[in-house]
Design an enzyme around this catalytic site. Structure first.
Site, mmCIF file in Angstrom:
data_model
loop_
_atom_site.group_PDB
_atom_site.id
_atom_site.type_symbol
_atom_site.label_atom_id
_atom_site.label_comp_id
_atom_site.label_asym_id
_atom_site.label_seq_id
_atom_site.Cartn_x
_atom_site.Cartn_y
_atom_site.Cartn_z
ATOM 1 N N TYR A 51 -3.331 -18.812 -3.503
ATOM 2 C CA TYR A 51 -4.880 -17.554 -3.480
ATOM 3 C C TYR A 51 -5.833 -17.941 -2.647
ATOM 4 C CZ TYR A 51 -6.870 -12.898 -4.527
ATOM 5 O OH TYR A 51 -8.027 -11.649 -3.984
ATOM 6 N N GLY A 93 -3.629 -21.010 -15.820
ATOM 7 C CA GLY A 93 -4.395 -20.856 -14.816
ATOM 8 C C GLY A 93 -6.055 -20.325 -14.965
ATOM 9 N N THR A 137 -12.682 -13.072 -2.750
ATOM 10 C CA THR A 137 -12.471 -13.085 -4.210
ATOM 11 C C THR A 137 -12.869 -13.960 -4.890
ATOM 12 O OG1 THR A 137 -10.176 -13.901 -5.450
ATOM 13 C CG2 THR A 137 -9.877 -15.293 -3.557
ATOM 14 N N GLN A 196 0.298 -8.101 -24.246
ATOM 15 C CA GLN A 196 -0.364 -9.150 -24.264
ATOM 16 C C GLN A 196 -1.509 -9.684 -24.014
ATOM 17 O OE1 GLN A 196 2.733 -10.924 -21.280
ATOM 18 N NE2 GLN A 196 4.049 -11.164 -24.088
ATOM 19 N N ALA A 242 -6.414 -6.649 3.920
ATOM 20 C CA ALA A 242 -5.409 -7.197 4.370
ATOM 21 C C ALA A 242 -5.119 -8.321 2.999
ATOM 22 C CB ALA A 242 -4.786 -6.582 4.877
ATOM 23 N N GLY A 262 1.200 -0.980 -0.190
ATOM 24 C CA GLY A 262 0.169 0.610 -0.160
ATOM 25 C C GLY A 262 1.250 1.502 -0.383
ATOM 26 N N SER A 308 -2.100 -11.437 -2.977
ATOM 27 C CA SER A 308 -3.099 -11.043 -3.966
ATOM 28 C C SER A 308 -2.956 -11.360 -5.379
ATOM 29 C CB SER A 308 -4.255 -9.910 -3.976
ATOM 30 O OG SER A 308 -3.803 -9.278 -4.807
HETATM 31 N N1 UFG Z 1 -4.821 -10.594 -19.631
HETATM 32 C C1 UFG Z 1 -4.016 -10.887 -20.656
HETATM 33 N N2 UFG Z 1 -3.205 -9.980 -21.197
HETATM 34 C C2 UFG Z 1 -2.573 -9.387 -19.600
HETATM 35 C C3 UFG Z 1 -3.479 -9.515 -18.617
HETATM 36 C C4 UFG Z 1 -4.622 -9.663 -18.615
HETATM 37 O O1 UFG Z 1 -4.161 -11.004 -21.964
HETATM 38 O O2 UFG Z 1 -1.106 -8.241 -20.213
HETATM 39 C C5 UFG Z 1 -6.064 -11.169 -19.532
HETATM 40 C C6 UFG Z 1 -5.712 -12.407 -18.629
HETATM 41 O O3 UFG Z 1 -5.661 -13.392 -19.206
HETATM 42 C C7 UFG Z 1 -7.660 -12.629 -18.184
HETATM 43 C C8 UFG Z 1 -8.262 -11.107 -17.747
HETATM 44 O O4 UFG Z 1 -6.879 -10.761 -18.832
HETATM 45 O O5 UFG Z 1 -8.316 -13.600 -19.139
HETATM 46 C C9 UFG Z 1 -8.324 -10.624 -16.860
HETATM 47 O O6 UFG Z 1 -6.755 -10.598 -16.506
HETATM 48 P P1 UFG Z 1 -6.868 -10.245 -14.799
HETATM 49 O O7 UFG Z 1 -5.173 -10.019 -14.302
HETATM 50 O O8 UFG Z 1 -7.059 -8.620 -14.856
HETATM 51 O O9 UFG Z 1 -7.287 -10.847 -13.775
HETATM 52 P P2 UFG Z 1 -8.022 -12.222 -13.150
HETATM 53 O O10 UFG Z 1 -9.231 -12.308 -13.807
HETATM 54 O O11 UFG Z 1 -6.676 -13.666 -13.732
HETATM 55 O O12 UFG Z 1 -8.038 -11.774 -11.895
HETATM 56 C C10 UFG Z 1 -9.320 -11.452 -10.896
HETATM 57 C C11 UFG Z 1 -9.143 -11.308 -9.741
HETATM 58 C C12 UFG Z 1 -8.156 -12.355 -8.989
HETATM 59 C C13 UFG Z 1 -8.730 -12.954 -9.087
HETATM 60 C C14 UFG Z 1 -9.190 -14.023 -10.017
HETATM 61 C C15 UFG Z 1 -9.993 -15.342 -9.807
HETATM 62 O O13 UFG Z 1 -7.832 -10.277 -9.679
HETATM 63 O O14 UFG Z 1 -7.881 -11.418 -8.230
HETATM 64 O O15 UFG Z 1 -10.203 -13.265 -10.820
HETATM 65 O O16 UFG Z 1 -9.567 -16.335 -10.985
HETATM 66 F F1 UFG Z 1 -8.086 -14.365 -8.194
#
Ligand code: UFG
Length: 350
Positions: A141, A283, A117, A204, A74, A36, A77
């Site tokens: 997580y 994942g 989450t 990407q 907190a 933070g 994540s």
């Molecule tokens: N993505 C891209 N390019 C990037 C980043 C992300 O294509 O550079 C895609 C990811 O593959 C995904 C989507 O964008 O399909 C969203 O990705 P994020 O990383 O922004 O978020 P997530 O869905 O992975 O994560 C969210 C929450 C987490 C939680 C998760 C559960 O932020 O806290 O969902 O699956 F754990």
């Protein structure tokens, strides 16, 4: 209400603090500042620096500030980091969380709202996901957040807690004052806006062969302001009734694909935002969309700001006014640079 926000210097916590302060509540923030930012804590909220594991300190703060309710934001994540270092996640998210529960019990504070989450669901069998759906996390997580929910449930039963767990989906947007400044940044929207600002050459796209209309993953994005409003409603709801443990999903129930996000960001920023498809990130479930009917019905929650363009426009405005995030660049003579004047972002390469 006198509220302690644990993790109140982070993105979601600091925005919630703003909302609570605006609503006239008395707010104390407890944060170790590991991720933070002290300057994210809006006055007159007070910042106490401390570790979650320090139960004696937490108990003193709860007593000294005569805290009535706690918002717990907190946690470690990052899904990828949790797979590399599960011990960190169990120590922080479970061990640290239980230390907070013990401190609350010792100080006689029983009202708790927890930032959980969508990762607790793992690979959902159906969408939109409802609260009663199977929880089977696929990474430490999600597993540690679910384990802490279990501890909350038992503290509610054994020590008369009124506890609510809010399961977030994808949080986005910003307020004028507070926005997303993570290091490392892994989330889609801030990364897309970094490209718009010329800080990276391209976005990407992790996979275009998913079973979705355009082949990219679909996510349920929710504005951080709407999330902060849900936190306040949940804190108010903990004052009513008998000991309880409740779970609510918070999403906007409207999913957007990765491609749709990139396309909307091009419109909002007026920048080219080059994108390249790369291989899938491991994942990532193809579609994560929440059913938030329960939160709407029982908490009276109504998302107001979660339109895709608005989330991107707000996050972009924050980026333009905070080009270096919360860090204060220093001149060579050591004096801080005045960042009160917005600086436009640099154009992205064509
Ligand atoms: N993505 C891209 N390019 C990037 C980043 C992300 O294509 O550079 C895609 C990811 O593959 C995904 C989507 O964008 O399909 C969203 O990705 P994020 O990383 O922004 O978020 P997530 O869905 O992975 O994560 C969210 C929450 C987490 C939680 C998760 C559960 O932020 O806290 O969902 O699956 F754990």
């Amino acid at each position: 209400m006198r509220i302690l926000v644990v993790g109140g210097a982070g993105f979601i916590g600091s925005t919630s603090v703003e909302t609570f302060v605006d609503a006239g509540h008395d707010v104390t923030v407890y944060d170790d500042l590991s991720t933070g930012h002290a300057s994210a804590v809006v006055r007159p909220a007070r910042l106490v620096r401390g570790q979650m594991e320090d139960r004696a300190h937490l108990t003193r703060v709860l007593r000294d500030e005569r805290i009535e309710a706690v918002l717990h934001c907190a946690a470690k994540s990052l899904v990828g980091q949790s797979l590399l270092d599960p011990g960190l996640y169990y120590r922080n998210n479970v061990g640290g969380g239980v230390s907070l529960l013990d401190a609350m019990h010792a100080a006689g504070v029983t009202r708790l709202v927890f930032s959980s989450t969508a990762a607790v669901y793992g690979e959902p069998r159906r969408v939109p996901i409802a609260e009663a759906d199977r929880t089977e996390p696929i990474n430490p997580y999600g597993a540690t957040k679910l384990a802490f929910e279990g501890a909350m449930r038992w503290f509610a039963a054994s020590h008369d807690f009124q506890a609510i767990s809010l399961r977030y989906f994808n949080v986005a947007g910003s307020t004028e004052r507070n926005g997303e400044d993570h290091d490392p940044e892994t989330h889609l929207m801030p990364l897309v806006l970094r490209v718009a600002a010329g800080e990276a050459t391209h976005v990407q796209i992790f996979g275009q062969d998913y079973p979705t209309p355009d082949g990219t993953c679909i996510r349920d994005f929710i504005h951080v302001r709407d999330l902060a409003a849900a936190h306040l409603l949940a804190l108010e709801a903990t004052s009513e009734g008998d000991p309880s443990f409740e779970v609510y999903n918070l999403g906007s129930a409207a999913g957007f694909s990765v491609r749709e996000v990139v396309e909307a960001a091009r419109k909002v920023t007026g920048r080219a935002i080059p994108a390249r498809v790369v291989k899938r990130r491991s994942g990532d479930p193809p579609v994560l969309v929440a059913s938030s009917r329960r939160a709407r019905r029982e908490l009276g929650w109504q998302p107001q700001h979660s339109k895709l363009e608005q989330m991107l426009a707000d996050a972009w405005a924050w980026k333009l006014t905070h080009p270096t995030g919360y860090s204060r660049p220093q001149r060579t003579d050591g004096t801080p640079v005045d960042r009160s004047t917005p600086r436009p972002g640099t154009p992205a390469p064509a």
